[in-house]
Design a protein around this motif. Structure first.
Motif, PDB file in Angstrom:
ATOM      1  N   VAL A 183      34.152  -1.531  19.061  1.00 24.54           N
ATOM      2  CA  VAL A 183      34.310  -1.327  17.618  1.00 24.54           C
ATOM      3  C   VAL A 183      33.299  -2.201  16.896  1.00 24.54           C
ATOM      4  CG1 VAL A 183      35.870  -1.524  15.653  1.00 24.54           C
ATOM      5  CG2 VAL A 183      36.770  -0.843  17.900  1.00 24.54           C
ATOM      6  N   THR A 184      32.606  -1.612  15.914  1.00 25.88           N
ATOM      7  CA  THR A 184      31.632  -2.331  15.101  1.00 25.88           C
ATOM      8  C   THR A 184      32.151  -2.476  13.681  1.00 25.88           C
ATOM      9  OG1 THR A 184      29.775  -1.492  16.406  1.00 25.88           O
ATOM     10  CG2 THR A 184      29.272  -2.291  14.182  1.00 25.88           C
ATOM     11  N   VAL A 185      32.047  -3.664  13.127  1.00 24.07           N
ATOM     12  CA  VAL A 185      32.462  -3.902  11.742  1.00 24.07           C
ATOM     13  C   VAL A 185      31.322  -3.475  10.820  1.00 24.07           C
ATOM     14  CG1 VAL A 185      33.166  -5.618  10.043  1.00 24.07           C
ATOM     15  CG2 VAL A 185      34.003  -5.771  12.404  1.00 24.07           C
ATOM     16  N   ALA A 186      31.569  -2.441  10.032  1.00 25.01           N
ATOM     17  CA  ALA A 186      30.551  -1.921   9.122  1.00 25.01           C
ATOM     18  C   ALA A 186      30.530  -2.665   7.792  1.00 25.01           C
ATOM     19  CB  ALA A 186      30.779  -0.429   8.883  1.00 25.01           C
ATOM     20  N   ASP A 187      31.664  -3.238   7.403  1.00 21.85           N
ATOM     21  CA  ASP A 187      31.748  -4.002   6.155  1.00 21.85           C
ATOM     22  C   ASP A 187      32.650  -5.200   6.415  1.00 21.85           C
ATOM     23  OD1 ASP A 187      32.144  -5.095   3.676  1.00 21.85           O
ATOM     24  OD2 ASP A 187      32.785  -3.249   2.692  1.00 21.85           O
ATOM     25  N   SER A 188      32.067  -6.367   6.484  1.00 25.63           N
ATOM     26  CA  SER A 188      32.827  -7.586   6.788  1.00 25.63           C
ATOM     27  C   SER A 188      33.338  -8.283   5.539  1.00 25.63           C
ATOM     28  CB  SER A 188      31.954  -8.560   7.584  1.00 25.63           C
ATOM     29  OG  SER A 188      30.823  -8.944   6.808  1.00 25.63           O
ATOM     30  N   THR A 189      33.101  -7.695   4.363  1.00 26.91           N
ATOM     31  CA  THR A 189      33.503  -8.350   3.114  1.00 26.91           C
ATOM     32  C   THR A 189      34.869  -7.896   2.630  1.00 26.91           C
ATOM     33  OG1 THR A 189      32.475  -6.688   1.681  1.00 26.91           O
ATOM     34  CG2 THR A 189      31.087  -8.503   2.443  1.00 26.91           C
ATOM     35  N   HIS A 190      35.391  -6.817   3.174  1.00 26.17           N
ATOM     36  CA  HIS A 190      36.674  -6.284   2.709  1.00 26.17           C
ATOM     37  C   HIS A 190      37.823  -7.146   3.241  1.00 26.17           C
ATOM     38  CE1 HIS A 190      40.071  -3.494   2.201  1.00 26.17           C
ATOM     39  NE2 HIS A 190      39.346  -2.994   1.220  1.00 26.17           N
ATOM     40  N   PRO A 191      38.926  -7.289   2.489  1.00 27.05           N
ATOM     41  CA  PRO A 191      40.051  -8.089   2.985  1.00 27.05           C
ATOM     42  C   PRO A 191      40.595  -7.632   4.338  1.00 27.05           C
ATOM     43  CG  PRO A 191      40.341  -7.612   0.656  1.00 27.05           C
ATOM     44  CD  PRO A 191      39.150  -6.823   1.105  1.00 27.05           C
ATOM     45  N   ALA A 192      40.437  -6.344   4.667  1.00 26.37           N
ATOM     46  CA  ALA A 192      40.946  -5.839   5.943  1.00 26.37           C
ATOM     47  C   ALA A 192      40.064  -6.224   7.123  1.00 26.37           C
ATOM     48  CB  ALA A 192      41.089  -4.317   5.888  1.00 26.37           C
ATOM     49  N   THR A 193      38.820  -6.602   6.855  1.00 24.56           N
ATOM     50  CA  THR A 193      37.903  -6.876   7.955  1.00 24.56           C
ATOM     51  C   THR A 193      37.331  -8.292   7.927  1.00 24.56           C
ATOM     52  OG1 THR A 193      36.145  -5.840   6.618  1.00 24.56           O
ATOM     53  CG2 THR A 193      37.221  -4.480   8.291  1.00 24.56           C
ATOM     54  N   ARG A 194      37.638  -9.079   6.901  1.00 25.06           N
ATOM     55  CA  ARG A 194      37.154 -10.453   6.858  1.00 25.06           C
ATOM     56  C   ARG A 194      37.697 -11.229   8.060  1.00 25.06           C
ATOM     57  NH1 ARG A 194      38.827 -11.341   0.626  1.00 25.06           N
ATOM     58  NH2 ARG A 194      37.334  -9.871  -0.274  1.00 25.06           N
ATOM     59  N   GLY A 195      36.819 -11.954   8.696  1.00 28.67           N
ATOM     60  CA  GLY A 195      37.228 -12.747   9.840  1.00 28.67           C
ATOM     61  C   GLY A 195      37.144 -12.031  11.171  1.00 28.67           C
ATOM     62  N   LEU A 196      36.933 -10.711  11.158  1.00 28.22           N
ATOM     63  CA  LEU A 196      36.760  -9.995  12.417  1.00 28.22           C
ATOM     64  C   LEU A 196      35.380 -10.294  12.997  1.00 28.22           C
ATOM     65  CD1 LEU A 196      38.193  -6.419  11.672  1.00 28.22           C
ATOM     66  CD2 LEU A 196      39.265  -8.237  13.006  1.00 28.22           C
ATOM     67  N   PRO A 197      35.269 -10.330  14.329  1.00 28.10           N
ATOM     68  CA  PRO A 197      33.930 -10.461  14.917  1.00 28.10           C
ATOM     69  C   PRO A 197      33.091  -9.231  14.606  1.00 28.10           C
ATOM     70  CG  PRO A 197      35.565  -9.968  16.606  1.00 28.10           C
ATOM     71  CD  PRO A 197      36.336 -10.232  15.351  1.00 28.10           C
ATOM     72  N   ALA A 198      31.787  -9.377  14.668  1.00 27.98           N
ATOM     73  CA  ALA A 198      30.893  -8.261  14.327  1.00 27.98           C
ATOM     74  C   ALA A 198      31.163  -7.045  15.207  1.00 27.98           C
ATOM     75  CB  ALA A 198      29.437  -8.702  14.452  1.00 27.98           C
ATOM     76  N   THR A 199      31.488  -7.266  16.469  1.00 33.11           N
ATOM     77  CA  THR A 199      31.918  -6.196  17.377  1.00 33.11           C
ATOM     78  C   THR A 199      33.055  -6.740  18.234  1.00 33.11           C
ATOM     79  OG1 THR A 199      30.352  -6.797  19.125  1.00 33.11           O
ATOM     80  CG2 THR A 199      29.601  -5.185  17.497  1.00 33.11           C
ATOM     81  N   PHE A 200      33.912  -5.856  18.697  1.00 29.01           N
ATOM     82  CA  PHE A 200      34.969  -6.280  19.621  1.00 29.01           C
ATOM     83  C   PHE A 200      35.389  -5.090  20.489  1.00 29.01           C
ATOM     84  CE2 PHE A 200      36.981  -5.140  15.583  1.00 29.01           C
ATOM     85  CZ  PHE A 200      38.045  -4.326  15.946  1.00 29.01           C
ATOM     86  N   GLU A 201      35.864  -5.411  21.686  1.00 25.19           N
ATOM     87  CA  GLU A 201      36.352  -4.394  22.604  1.00 25.19           C
ATOM     88  C   GLU A 201      37.805  -4.060  22.273  1.00 25.19           C
ATOM     89  OE1 GLU A 201      34.563  -2.758  25.117  1.00 25.19           O
ATOM     90  OE2 GLU A 201      32.950  -3.705  23.936  1.00 25.19           O
ATOM     91  N   TRP A 202      38.134  -2.771  22.353  1.00 28.64           N
ATOM     92  CA  TRP A 202      39.478  -2.324  21.998  1.00 28.64           C
ATOM     93  C   TRP A 202      39.871  -1.143  22.881  1.00 28.64           C
ATOM     94  CZ3 TRP A 202      42.880  -4.722  19.045  1.00 28.64           C
ATOM     95  CH2 TRP A 202      44.027  -4.045  18.601  1.00 28.64           C
TER      96      TRP A 202
END
Length: 517
Positions: A410-429
């Motif tokens: 999974v790739t974070v396309a927008d790291s500024t949103h409250p739902a994605t802040r703090g997520l790594p840039a990519t992660f396995e899921w």
């Protein structure tokens, strides 16, 4: 026996008329509900002693009462003599190129012309009038106003306002104030109070502002020790929706239209504006979310996720830790206008197939979202209401299929949103990677993945050309004044205790409720 029957019909509260109109003095009609005052419509010219004569006016509503009798509106307040209860007024009215001010009553005046309808029944009361806007003796605008009052329920009462205006003179335009504030439109001036708080469809405890779009705004406070509030909701059919607002903690809410840019009134058709005013007795309600989990297919069948209990439990814990209450239900009868008003967001948690049982429930849900309600969808929420295109478009897409459960990046396309802040840039899921059809082109991607990396024998069924190597997995949408957050992740029960998903859901809920930007 006859005397007993007469006494019964005369005295039984159940047999008394719900509503009644009566004259409340020269130029005023008062509406009562089982004898208690509801509102007064002022069709005659009003002027308070000690107020300058040039502030005399008519054609507005004051006083207005909450169900427990609190007078929530003000008239002729010392700081703004021109403010008047519930009213509709514009500071910039141009007629043949000359500017007049209906707001502060300079050069133009609204006058009552005739009563069109006045009714009182068990289910509602109505008053409809025709007014004219006059420059001297010249009528320049014809205005029709209809006000519908409904019985109080659960400590609240709703009033519906419909305004219809058309030009009589040539070249008539309306605009808000031309000082960058843009105020002018449908307004409430509130009576003196303490502890004022303003909430909007965008934000709880909102600051004073000008022209920020909202579907609704409400003001809460204590009036001589009695808590009460009032909300203005703009109907989505009103021009310029969602409208900008004038919000003032001194006691003013105004749904501004058209703002800074003038609009012309036509001669051959009405400009129609609709608003609902909700009057509530009691304290400001706590922040609250509804988790909805219905899974139903007519005739039986259909997949029901075993993650639902885990999702509900996780969201309850999130609420307890973050200041919002949580209700959970799979009963579609919760979808009434009155019930949904208490929720900042509705969370469809792995709901599937037929979310509703009738179109009345669908209409309630649509009004809720479009007028500023929050909507959160988790996993199979996009498999709900598969025969309702509005639902697909609003949720962002319609579930089509998924390959087998497997790991993917999974790739974070927008790291500024409250739902994605703090997520790594990519992660396995590891999950069911959902493919959607009818993706809304206006969605804003938060998470993506590359479908070419999947073990997917049926890849050609949903060609990657639709989204290239960045297929959306989580997104936001802004339908009308509403806020929608969706994540396709969350098939497994244990996902809901994983911070990578739990953080998304919490951030999405808080954003949908206007608590975080």
């Amino acid at each position: 026996m006859r005397k007993c029957l007469v006494a019964l019909f005369a005295c039984s509260p159940a047999l008394l008329a719900q509503f009644a109109w009566r004259e409340a003095g020269p130029g005023s009609s008062e509406l009562t509900d089982k004898g208690a005052p509801v509102l007064v419509y002022n069709f005659g010219t009003m002027l308070k002693p000690g107020v300058p004569a040039d502030r005399a006016r008519c054609c507005y509503v004051h006083p207005v009462y909450t169900p427990d009798g609190v007078v929530i509106t003000d008239d002729f307040p010392a700081d703004h003599f021109h403010h008047r209860g519930i009213s509709w007024m514009w500071p910039t009215v141009a007629v043949d190129g000359k500017i007049y001010d209906l707001w502060t009553i300079k050069g133009i005046l609204a006058r009552f012309e005739k009563l069109e309808r006045k009714e009182a029944g068990p289910e509602s009361a109505v008053i409809a009038v025709q007014n004219g806007w006059y420059v001297g003796d010249r009528k320049v605008v014809e205005e029709h106003v209809e006000i519908v009052a409904h019985p109080a329920s659960g400590g609240s009462r709703e009033l519906e306002f419909t305004l219809r205006m058309r030009a009589v003179a040539d070249r008539v335009t309306l605009a808000g104030s031309q000082d960058a504030k843009g105020y002018g439109g449908f307004n409430i001036r509130f009576a003196p109070r303490t502890g004022t708080i303003i909430d909007t469809s965008e934000k709880r405890d909102a600051p004073d502002s000008d022209l920020r779009p909202n579907g609704w705004a409400e003001l809460w406070g204590e009036y001589n020790g009695k808590p009460a509030g009032a909300r203005i909701t703009v109907d989505p059919s009103t021009p310029g929706y969602p409208n900008g607002w004038c919000l003032r903690h001194y006691g003013f809410l105004g749904a501004d239209y058209p703002g800074l840019k003038p609009v012309a009134l036509a001669h051959d058709r009405d400009m129609v504006m609709k608003y609902r005013v909700l009057l509530t007795s009691g304290a400001r309600p706590p922040l609250k979310a509804l988790v909805y989990t219905r899974n139903f297919v007519t005739g039986g069948g259909g997949y029901v996720h075993d993650n639902i209990a885990s999702a509900v439990e996780a969201i309850r814990k999130m609420g307890a830790a973050n200041g919002f209450a949580v209700d959970a239900s799979e009963d579609p009868t919760v979808f009434t206008d009155a019930n949904l008003r208490q929720y900042g967001a509705v969370v469809f948690a792995s709901s599937n197939n037929e979310a509703f049982t009738n179109d009345a429930q669908r209409d309630v849900f649509r009004r809720y979202v479009e007028s500023g309600g929050g909507l959160v969808g988790i996993h199979s929420a996009t498999g709900s209401e598969r025969n309702w295109p509005w639902f697909w478009s609003t949720m962002g897409g319609k579930f089509q299929r998924h390959p087998k459960l497997q790991k993917f990046t999974v790739t974070v396309a927008d790291s500024t949103h409250p739902a994605t802040r703090g997520l790594p840039a990519t992660f396995e899921w590891e999950d069911e990677c959902y493919f959607h059809e009818f993706l809304n082109p206006d969605l804003h991607s938060l998470l993506t993945m590359d479908p070419a990396t999947l073990d997917d024998p049926a890849r050609a069924v949903h060609p990657a050309a639709l989204f290239g190597h960045a297929m959306p997995l989580a997104w936001t949408l802004r339908p009308g004044a509403g806020r929608v957050f969706y994540t396709a992740l969350g098939h497994k029960k244990e996902h809901y205790s994983n911070p990578l998903l739990a953080g998304q859901i919490l951030g999405g809920i808080l954003w949908a409720m206007g608590e975080k930007e």
